[in-house]
Design an enzyme around this catalytic site. Structure first.
Site, PDB file in Angstrom:
ATOM      1  N   TRP A 320       0.819  -1.214   0.000  1.00 39.17           N
ATOM      2  CA  TRP A 320       0.000   0.000   0.000  1.00 39.17           C
ATOM      3  C   TRP A 320       0.850   1.262   0.000  1.00 39.17           C
ATOM      4  O   TRP A 320       0.350   2.348  -0.260  1.00 39.17           O
ATOM      5  CB  TRP A 320      -0.925   0.004   1.218  1.00 39.17           C
ATOM      6  CG  TRP A 320      -0.208   0.229   2.540  1.00 39.17           C
ATOM      7  CD1 TRP A 320       0.883  -0.430   3.011  1.00 39.17           C
ATOM      8  CD2 TRP A 320      -0.538   1.202   3.534  1.00 39.17           C
ATOM      9  NE1 TRP A 320       1.250   0.050   4.253  1.00 39.17           N
ATOM     10  CE2 TRP A 320       0.393   1.055   4.600  1.00 39.17           C
ATOM     11  CE3 TRP A 320      -1.526   2.166   3.648  1.00 39.17           C
ATOM     12  CZ2 TRP A 320       0.357   1.838   5.753  1.00 39.17           C
ATOM     13  CZ3 TRP A 320      -1.560   2.952   4.794  1.00 39.17           C
ATOM     14  CH2 TRP A 320      -0.622   2.784   5.832  1.00 39.17           C
ATOM     15  N   ASP A 321       2.140   1.104   0.331  1.00 36.50           N
ATOM     16  CA  ASP A 321       3.065   2.234   0.356  1.00 36.50           C
ATOM     17  C   ASP A 321       2.925   3.095  -0.898  1.00 36.50           C
ATOM     18  O   ASP A 321       2.979   4.322  -0.833  1.00 36.50           O
ATOM     19  CB  ASP A 321       4.522   1.741   0.426  1.00 36.50           C
ATOM     20  CG  ASP A 321       4.799   0.756   1.541  1.00 36.50           C
ATOM     21  OD1 ASP A 321       3.869   0.043   1.940  1.00 36.50           O
ATOM     22  OD2 ASP A 321       5.955   0.674   1.982  1.00 36.50           O
ATOM     23  N   GLU A 451       0.947  -2.252  12.525  1.00 35.50           N
ATOM     24  CA  GLU A 451       1.183  -3.702  12.568  1.00 35.50           C
ATOM     25  C   GLU A 451       1.540  -4.207  13.961  1.00 35.50           C
ATOM     26  O   GLU A 451       1.864  -5.372  14.134  1.00 35.50           O
ATOM     27  CB  GLU A 451       2.275  -4.078  11.558  1.00 35.50           C
ATOM     28  CG  GLU A 451       1.808  -3.842  10.132  1.00 35.50           C
ATOM     29  CD  GLU A 451       2.832  -4.227   9.079  1.00 35.50           C
ATOM     30  OE1 GLU A 451       3.999  -4.431   9.445  1.00 35.50           O
ATOM     31  OE2 GLU A 451       2.449  -4.307   7.893  1.00 35.50           O
ATOM     32  N   LYS A 557       3.226   0.806  15.893  1.00 41.11           N
ATOM     33  CA  LYS A 557       4.422   0.789  15.063  1.00 41.11           C
ATOM     34  C   LYS A 557       4.476   2.071  14.227  1.00 41.11           C
ATOM     35  O   LYS A 557       5.544   2.533  13.855  1.00 41.11           O
ATOM     36  CB  LYS A 557       4.362  -0.434  14.158  1.00 41.11           C
ATOM     37  CG  LYS A 557       5.609  -0.729  13.358  1.00 41.11           C
ATOM     38  CD  LYS A 557       5.400  -1.998  12.525  1.00 41.11           C
ATOM     39  CE  LYS A 557       6.595  -2.308  11.641  1.00 41.11           C
ATOM     40  NZ  LYS A 557       6.263  -3.347  10.640  1.00 41.11           N
ATOM     41  N   GLN A 558       3.304   2.626  13.939  1.00 44.22           N
ATOM     42  CA  GLN A 558       3.230   3.740  12.993  1.00 44.22           C
ATOM     43  C   GLN A 558       1.881   4.436  13.143  1.00 44.22           C
ATOM     44  O   GLN A 558       0.980   3.926  13.797  1.00 44.22           O
ATOM     45  CB  GLN A 558       3.360   3.201  11.586  1.00 44.22           C
ATOM     46  CG  GLN A 558       2.234   2.235  11.201  1.00 44.22           C
ATOM     47  CD  GLN A 558       2.696   1.247  10.160  1.00 44.22           C
ATOM     48  OE1 GLN A 558       3.100   0.149  10.507  1.00 44.22           O
ATOM     49  NE2 GLN A 558       2.651   1.639   8.914  1.00 44.22           N
TER      50      GLN A 558
END
Lengths: 716, 716
Positions: A320-321, A451, A557-558
């Protein structure tokens, strides 16, 4: 100290050879060449072709129905830079010292200077200039200049197209596995050599041709330079044969350098970002955009791998980046590339439809979480297939592309079908449930972008992007109607009503007590990760704790919820975003390279200038300072695009989700000015931000209304 | 039609050879011998030794920190029954027809009768009687009786100790993998043969000895029977060497048959169940208890594998099945075996402490979900390691064992430490959170017994069994005090107070609207599995749907919340259990063999006689009718014990959690009477239930107070 358009060895602290190979790698979207020591071939030091992979069966500790069946692994091809130099007595020269490396971001030429030494003590100075064609995307050229430093006499030069697929094993899921099923044929004659690599299972083929024989002699005179060029051609993979029809060598080094120069001139003219007041950051963003361009597939059949063509990390897979972190740059600076990246998704839409059925969903399509050929290649579904949000991410990017370009042809041929199939997936996948007597629509057992939290219910990000996905179908249908065109694919008014009804029902709660968006139904109940007692060397957490340990805590994580806030500023208020930011920032490790850019952009918009600047600094030079510690495996492509997002959507507050483009000046106090060019609705617009002023100029196209710092302005 | 103590071929419909191998297999807790066709060795048709395994690295599609590192795979050993018979010209006889198989549940002798035929048309009738020692647990004996049917003359007999570790691959996670790293040495002389099998990685060794040479001649006369015996010894594995000190052959077939007869006499005398009025079910329960005894490790170093010693399914691993489904039978009929099964857990407690650390939990122990040697061997943590409830299951079994036996020595030496370490795990693993202003203690990202719902918060079963685990420490400490003994391991009053405080805080909600126990925090929000549109051939769901598909629906593989209701009738009311039953039964597939026994027992207690009887019928003859469809891989050991639970704790309503044993008559109307013997507090008690009357008699020991149908009664 830093040249904004030239990266040099002295700009970097890390001198690990594999790290430097990545940083000074060059690419053209079709293939990439790592900056290997030409005298010392390494097993992951070669050439990669975007999308050229081999597959192998995924072996599971415990198998189950519907798991991804095959790995897809990008292939290490022969190193194009590699050369051997021997004395008359057969003893080989080796690299003694790396003197300089320079990546010229305006010309695309990468230069390595080093001294070589033989066992007898003879020394040579070698300068190697490398250039890849940017229009002639299968072409490369290498210029070797040798100067004998302390001897005169003949040397023997050998140029071998060399292949090594050594076994690698690691606990780090971010690395690639090795490939063992390549067929490799080599032919050579006086005028050149050719290697053809065929894969057993994926049934792909690639060729590499050079104009150099396997060996020849050269006589060196002390202190006098001798030079020779090696011209190369790389490609095609089978699918892309139409895009790269002929495995033809370039005419010369200089002609190829001109080809590249034209591309880079145009790229900087159409999408430059100029920062005045901080050359380090200016260099960082230029480097990032240079490498982003170098890795983006342009043929409609390939995409942008997580490591681009700079290395084999993440096995060369597309995630998806692309849509969420990299595509926006192309959408606003080079819509043709943006369109072709989206065309890749359309190309794999049949596989996505099949995948939806395998997941027990009767309608629509589910794009693979990680893939090259469109089939799911994620061997760990909790942080793979369960990230259904990729469907919404792709839809979001289609919406943005359409908003920026008004490209009805794309929408009719490809875009609308992708919007519709992803929307149908959400409608079939989700379900209605009741909270406090109200009926809502939501999604169970999903994983959001974060994640470190998996298999949860009603992940806010997923729900929000799914809602948007459903709404986009309706909006696109209305756009067709408004343009006097039929709604494609026989979609009826009642279909639209049903999608709108579901969109309206999507569950997007605000926590009663905290007044924040809960990341999911359970997140806020969990204990916080014990940050105070976690030593620094235990990050990234994923390498030091069992997944179950990480999952049972509040730890990100993000950016997850905050990414939704970032994407939807029109429907999520600043004060809401501010509360979410305050809550989620302290539990975010940024163990993912996709995190900081978003925190920077949101902080900039919210007026938290210090935070915005600090996160941006990390973002702009992430790989140049090896912040994640694993740039040796390849560049963090998403962050390259992310740093551009930080500037454009953060410091410059660019939005184009509504009917108009708007710019809002959040210039950091550390900079004198920021100027950038973007392409919007067929215009090239240049914006210049200084402290207190924002100006816009029309570089190309018809006058257009934009909103600058809240004021309607005609740019003409 | 059905003999309650003799299973015969005609009792079975399924004639698949591998199925029959399982059903007629015999064992003695130490090893097992499948009922292979002696003339046709098959690759999984051999001998297994309980706990004799090889390990191999688990390969994951995507590796992560803390994953189980090694498979442990039970080893297929040479088939003891195998024989070859050839004519003088060297042509081999093969089995022409299987005439009869008989498993005598009172003697332990398994008899196979078949006709053999050679290519020239010569026929032999073969009767093979097999018996395993029950006290001499390494001994076996086989009696071959040959009758030439249409010829006279010499035949050559070959007896080979044969090994095959063929590769098997399957998507079915319930099967075993093959083992490739065995070292196999064979020696033979006139008087016998010996095979020694050594494993490379697990460093174990086993020997098989027989008293037969590799080949000999035999002269057959038409219609006259010739007979010979083969005596065998099997064992030991290294750890169990102390338990089986000598690899010695038995004296004779008859002496070994006597050894077995003694064991079975005692087993039936101490724990028989007599059903009058249904011979099929009577045969079923006797078969089940026979096989349960045949598979239970008795040496304190081994346990009961999911398939016992009847096959290699589930790789010979021990699960929670032992404590929750099988141990209760031994606790109430043969406490020595029960104690030794719990001693196995104590033996692997160090590995469990280590595992807790790997899961990021600072205190206590976490038992492996599936294991032989104590290390986690589950390669799929969502339905493996995440089933933390195994800790509570083992604690529960210890509590039951102590309640039934009052065995303070065990409690001091082993039991208390296990209770304490598991309780410390819960205290360290869980966390406090707030619901509607109240503070509760619970567990995040866990999986309950139902493997169709994973990685959830506050699984009711897990919370309840953890609470009990914490309470058991306090109760055991009080028992020591009451007995005038010190609390072991230096546990202080403040330790107990803290454990009690956590136990009291455990979150055990009842849903406001439905008034049921929610299976977990999210279960009730999910949509129901579309049962109406799922064809029968799509069960078990796990073989036909992606885990993510199954997980996002309300669907149970097996009793989960209901199992908690079943275990804790003293704290969960019948009316509550009734509501839970009504809610969960329709969403339960019983795809697990561990499900129906519990539904039967709960239904019996609640007075739902028809349901209780129907589930019991499935349970009692589950493998005899191949209900799960995979008995070929081995018996469903948990269900063998489960069918006993259905009778004893369901139809007879036996409870012994409190201070007294109680029995409540729920005799099915289909039966005339039910009689059973159990061992409680050193007494052997016989209960007889008819319609309207329940009588008790003391077979052994001092008089004791029990509660019969609600009335205090002295059994004397």
């Amino acid at each position: 100290m830093f040249d904004p358009y030239k990266l040099q060895l002295d700009d970097l602290k890390n001198r690990d050879p594999k790290y430097l190979e990545t940083i000074f790698s060059i690419g053209n979207g079709h293939f990439g060449s790592r900056a290997t020591d030409p005298l010392k071939p390494t097993h992951n030091g070669g050439t990669v072709i975007n999308g050229f992979y081999e597959s192998s069966p995924i072996i599971y500790g415990e198998q189950a129905y519907g798991y991804a069946k095959n790995h897809q692994t990008i292939i290490n091809l022969p190193d194009l830079r590699s050369i051997q130099i021997a004395e008359g007595d057969g003893q080989f020269f080796a690299t003694e010292q790396l003197i300089s490396q320079t990546l010229n971001l305006k010309t695309g030429i990468m230069t390595t200077e080093s001294t070589l030494i033989s066992p007898s003590g003879h020394q040579i100075r070698l300068a190697l200039q490398a250039i890849l064609g940017q229009h002639r995307q299968q072409a490369a050229a290498f210029r070797y200049t040798l100067t004998a430093l302390n001897f005169s006499g003949p040397v023997r030069v050998a140029k071998q197209l060399w292949l090594d697929a050594a076994e690698t094993q690691s606990d780090d899921p971010r690395l690639a596995r090795s490939v063992q099923t390549l067929n490799f044929t080599h032919s050579a004659n006086e005028s050149g050599q050719q290697v053809v690599v065929t894969t057993d299972r994926s049934q792909l083929q690639a060729g590499i041709k050079i104009d150099a024989p396997a060996k020849w002699e050269l006589t060196l005179d002390e202190s006098i330079s001798s030079s020779f060029d090696v011209l190369a051609a790389v490609g095609p993979i089978v699918d892309a044969a139409a895009a790269y029809p002929e495995l033809a060598l370039p005419e010369s080094f200089d002609i190829l350098a001109e080809d590249a120069q034209t591309y880079w001139n145009k790229t900087w003219a159409n999408g430059n970002v100029e920062i005045t007041g901080d050359d380090a950051l200016a260099q960082g963003i230029h480097y990032n955009l240079f490498q982003l361009n170098s890795s983006a597939g342009r043929d409609g059949l390939t995409n942008i791998a997580a490591k681009g063509v700079s290395g084999t990390g993440y096995e060369g897979h597309y995630f998806w980046d692309t849509e969420m972190y990299m595509l926006p740059y192309f959408t606003l600076t080079n819509p043709t590339i943006a369109r072709n990246l989206l065309a890749y998704r359309y190309h794999v839409l049949p596989a996505a439809k099949k995948r939806a059925r395998e997941l027990g969903v009767d309608h629509g399509a589910l794009f693979a979480w990680r893939t090259i050929n469109g089939e799911e290649a994620s061997a760990y579904y909790p942080a793979g297939t369960a990230q259904y949000h990729i469907n919404g991410d792709i839809a979001y990017a289609i919406g943005q592309y359409f908003a920026a370009t008004g490209d009805f042809a794309f929408m009719r041929d490809m875009g609308f079908e992708m919007l519709l199939e992803t929307a149908k997936f959400w409608a079939s996948f989700g379900s209605w449930f009741t909270v406090r007597g109200e009926s809502y629509f939501g999604f169970f057992d999903v994983t959001g972008p974060d994640e470190y939290t998996v298999i949860v219910d009603n992940n806010f990000y997923t729900n929000k992007i799914a809602q948007h996905n459903l709404q986009l179908v309706v909006a696109a249908a209305r756009a067709f109607e408004k343009a006097g065109q039929a709604i494609p694919l026989g979609v009826t008014e009642s279909d639209l009503t049903e999608l709108a009804r579901i969109a309206k029902g999507i569950y997007l709660p605000v926590d009663d007590a905290l007044k924040i968006h809960p990341q999911d139904d359970s997140f806020l109940k969990k204990p916080r990760w014990p940050f105070a007692t976690t030593p620094k060397d235990k990050y990234p957490l994923l390498l030091h704790f069992h997944p179950l340990t990480i999952y049972r805590y509040q730890v990100n994580k993000q950016a997850d919820t905050l990414l939704a806030d970032y994407l939807f500023p029109d429907s999520i208020s600043d004060s809401q975003t501010q509360r979410d930011y305050a809550y989620y920032e302290p539990v975010t490790t940024h163990d993912s390279s996709l995190s900081r850019a978003i925190f920077s952009a949101v902080a900039a918009r919210l007026g938290m200038a210090d935070k915005a600047y600090a996160y941006f600094t990390d973002t702009a030079r992430m790989d140049l300072v090896d912040l994640q510690g694993n740039a040796a495996d390849g560049l963090h492509l998403a962050n390259l695009g992310g740093s551009w997002l930080s500037i454009i959507t953060g410091f410059a507050g660019v939005k184009y989700t509504g009917a108009q483009l708007s710019v809002t000046n959040h210039l950091p106090e550390q900079w004198e000015s920021l100027a950038f060019i973007i392409n919007y609705q067929g215009r090239a617009l240049k914006f210049t931000l200084t402290h207190g002023t924002t100006t816009a100029s029309l570089e190309f196209g018809e006058p257009i209304d934009v909103v600058i710092d809240g004021h309607q302005t005609v740019v003409s």
